[in-house]
Write a protein that holds these residues in place. Structure first.
Motif, short mmCIF file in Angstrom:
data_model
loop_
_atom_site.label_atom_id
_atom_site.label_comp_id
_atom_site.label_asym_id
_atom_site.label_seq_id
_atom_site.Cartn_x
_atom_site.Cartn_y
_atom_site.Cartn_z
N ALA A 124 1.24 -1.53 0.11
CA ALA A 124 0.40 0.37 0.10
C ALA A 124 0.85 0.98 -0.36
CB ALA A 124 -1.23 -0.04 1.46
N ARG A 125 2.45 1.44 0.58
CA ARG A 125 3.00 2.07 0.58
C ARG A 125 3.68 2.26 -0.73
NH1 ARG A 125 8.05 1.88 2.71
NH2 ARG A 125 7.93 -0.33 3.27
N ILE A 126 4.06 1.15 -1.38
CA ILE A 126 4.56 1.30 -2.83
C ILE A 126 3.73 1.66 -3.49
CG2 ILE A 126 6.54 0.69 -4.17
CD1 ILE A 126 6.94 -1.06 -1.17
N GLY A 127 2.69 0.96 -3.50
CA GLY A 127 1.47 1.11 -4.62
C GLY A 127 2.02 0.06 -6.49
N LEU A 128 1.55 0.22 -7.45
CA LEU A 128 1.97 -0.62 -8.57
C LEU A 128 3.31 -1.23 -8.02
CD1 LEU A 128 -0.64 1.12 -10.86
CD2 LEU A 128 -1.03 -1.10 -9.17
N CYS A 129 4.53 -0.08 -7.92
CA CYS A 129 5.92 -1.02 -8.36
C CYS A 129 5.76 -1.87 -7.37
CB CYS A 129 6.66 0.43 -8.32
SG CYS A 129 6.43 2.50 -8.68
N TRP A 136 12.46 2.89 -5.57
CA TRP A 136 11.84 1.85 -6.50
C TRP A 136 12.24 2.50 -7.73
CZ3 TRP A 136 10.13 -2.84 -5.91
CH2 TRP A 136 9.77 -2.82 -4.34
N ARG A 137 13.18 1.85 -8.90
CA ARG A 137 13.06 2.63 -10.04
C ARG A 137 12.44 1.94 -11.03
NH1 ARG A 137 18.66 3.72 -12.67
NH2 ARG A 137 18.33 3.51 -14.93
N CYS A 138 12.29 2.43 -12.03
CA CYS A 138 11.62 2.10 -13.22
C CYS A 138 12.29 1.87 -14.71
CB CYS A 138 9.98 3.61 -13.51
SG CYS A 138 9.02 2.75 -15.15
N LEU A 192 11.39 1.05 -17.54
CA LEU A 192 10.84 1.61 -18.29
C LEU A 192 11.23 3.49 -18.92
CD1 LEU A 192 6.83 0.64 -18.12
CD2 LEU A 192 8.60 -0.41 -19.88
N SER A 193 12.04 3.71 -17.37
CA SER A 193 12.71 4.97 -18.08
C SER A 193 13.47 5.06 -18.76
CB SER A 193 12.68 5.64 -16.85
OG SER A 193 13.76 4.91 -16.33
N LYS A 194 13.83 4.09 -19.36
CA LYS A 194 15.26 4.04 -19.86
C LYS A 194 14.92 3.52 -21.44
CE LYS A 194 18.38 0.48 -16.94
NZ LYS A 194 18.47 -0.60 -16.72
N VAL A 195 14.02 3.42 -21.53
CA VAL A 195 13.25 3.55 -23.09
C VAL A 195 12.35 4.61 -23.20
CG1 VAL A 195 14.05 1.10 -24.04
CG2 VAL A 195 11.85 1.43 -22.79
N ASP A 196 11.70 5.04 -22.92
CA ASP A 196 10.52 5.96 -22.16
C ASP A 196 10.73 7.55 -21.56
OD1 ASP A 196 8.62 7.50 -22.43
OD2 ASP A 196 6.91 5.18 -23.47
N ALA A 197 10.91 8.35 -21.76
CA ALA A 197 11.17 9.35 -21.27
C ALA A 197 9.79 9.86 -20.50
CB ALA A 197 11.91 10.30 -21.97
N SER A 198 8.64 9.39 -20.64
CA SER A 198 7.64 9.71 -20.11
C SER A 198 7.45 8.75 -18.84
CB SER A 198 6.05 9.53 -21.56
OG SER A 198 6.44 8.09 -21.33
N PHE A 199 8.35 7.98 -18.96
CA PHE A 199 7.80 7.27 -17.15
C PHE A 199 9.47 7.91 -15.82
CE2 PHE A 199 6.39 4.36 -20.48
CZ PHE A 199 5.10 3.87 -19.49
N ASP A 200 8.72 8.56 -15.43
CA ASP A 200 10.06 9.11 -13.82
C ASP A 200 10.81 7.73 -13.34
OD1 ASP A 200 8.97 11.70 -13.86
OD2 ASP A 200 7.65 10.86 -12.24
N ARG A 201 11.88 8.04 -13.82
CA ARG A 201 12.71 7.31 -13.61
C ARG A 201 13.49 6.83 -12.27
NH1 ARG A 201 19.44 8.70 -13.90
NH2 ARG A 201 19.02 8.32 -16.18
N TYR A 202 12.73 7.78 -11.12
CA TYR A 202 12.18 7.34 -9.27
C TYR A 202 10.99 7.74 -9.24
CZ TYR A 202 17.29 5.58 -8.56
OH TYR A 202 18.22 5.11 -9.36
N PRO A 203 9.59 7.59 -9.72
CA PRO A 203 8.47 7.70 -9.49
C PRO A 203 7.94 8.21 -7.91
CG PRO A 203 8.18 6.61 -10.12
CD PRO A 203 9.41 5.49 -9.93
N ARG A 204 7.52 8.79 -7.95
CA ARG A 204 6.79 9.26 -6.36
C ARG A 204 5.89 8.22 -5.86
NH1 ARG A 204 4.78 15.52 -4.89
NH2 ARG A 204 5.67 15.52 -3.43
N LEU A 205 6.02 7.36 -4.76
CA LEU A 205 5.20 6.39 -4.19
C LEU A 205 3.94 7.33 -3.57
CD1 LEU A 205 7.90 4.04 -3.43
CD2 LEU A 205 6.59 4.33 -5.49
N PRO A 206 3.02 6.57 -3.24
CA PRO A 206 2.67 5.22 -3.64
C PRO A 206 2.57 6.04 -4.68
CG PRO A 206 1.02 5.78 -2.55
CD PRO A 206 2.25 7.11 -2.62
#
Length: 82
Positions: free
Chosen positions: A12-17, A35-37, A39-53
């Motif tokens: 619940a604290r982290i969410g989908l990640c 938590w590192r995404c 997808l950010s390596k290949v698509d700039a629309s994804f944050d490297r470290y998204p705000r949680l949750p």
């Protein structure tokens, strides 16, 4: 302890990640957890470290049960012996 387990509280604290195949848990030398995404390596629309949750994500792909078990056993710093 109540109806929630540590795992459900953590999810619940982290969410989908917490259950996404594209996320990687990173732990700093000081014990902070990020938590590192990947997808950010290949698509700039994804944050490297998204705000949680993360409650909604276009790139979310759930882990299979087998892979989820492997992630739980993976060291917190994201390293692997593979």
């Amino acid at each position: 302890m109540g109806p929630f387990t540590k795992d459900s509280e953590r999810a619940a604290r982290i969410g989908l990640c917490a259950t996404c195949r594209h996320s990687r848990r990173i732990t700093s030398d000081r014990g902070s957890e990020f938590w590192r995404c990947e997808l950010s390596k290949v698509d700039a629309s994804f944050d490297r470290y998204p705000r949680l949750p993360v409650l909604n994500c276009a790139g979310y792909q759930p882990l299979t049960a087998k892979k989820a078990k492997k992630v739980e056993s993976r060291p917190a710093n994201g390293t692997s012996k593979e």
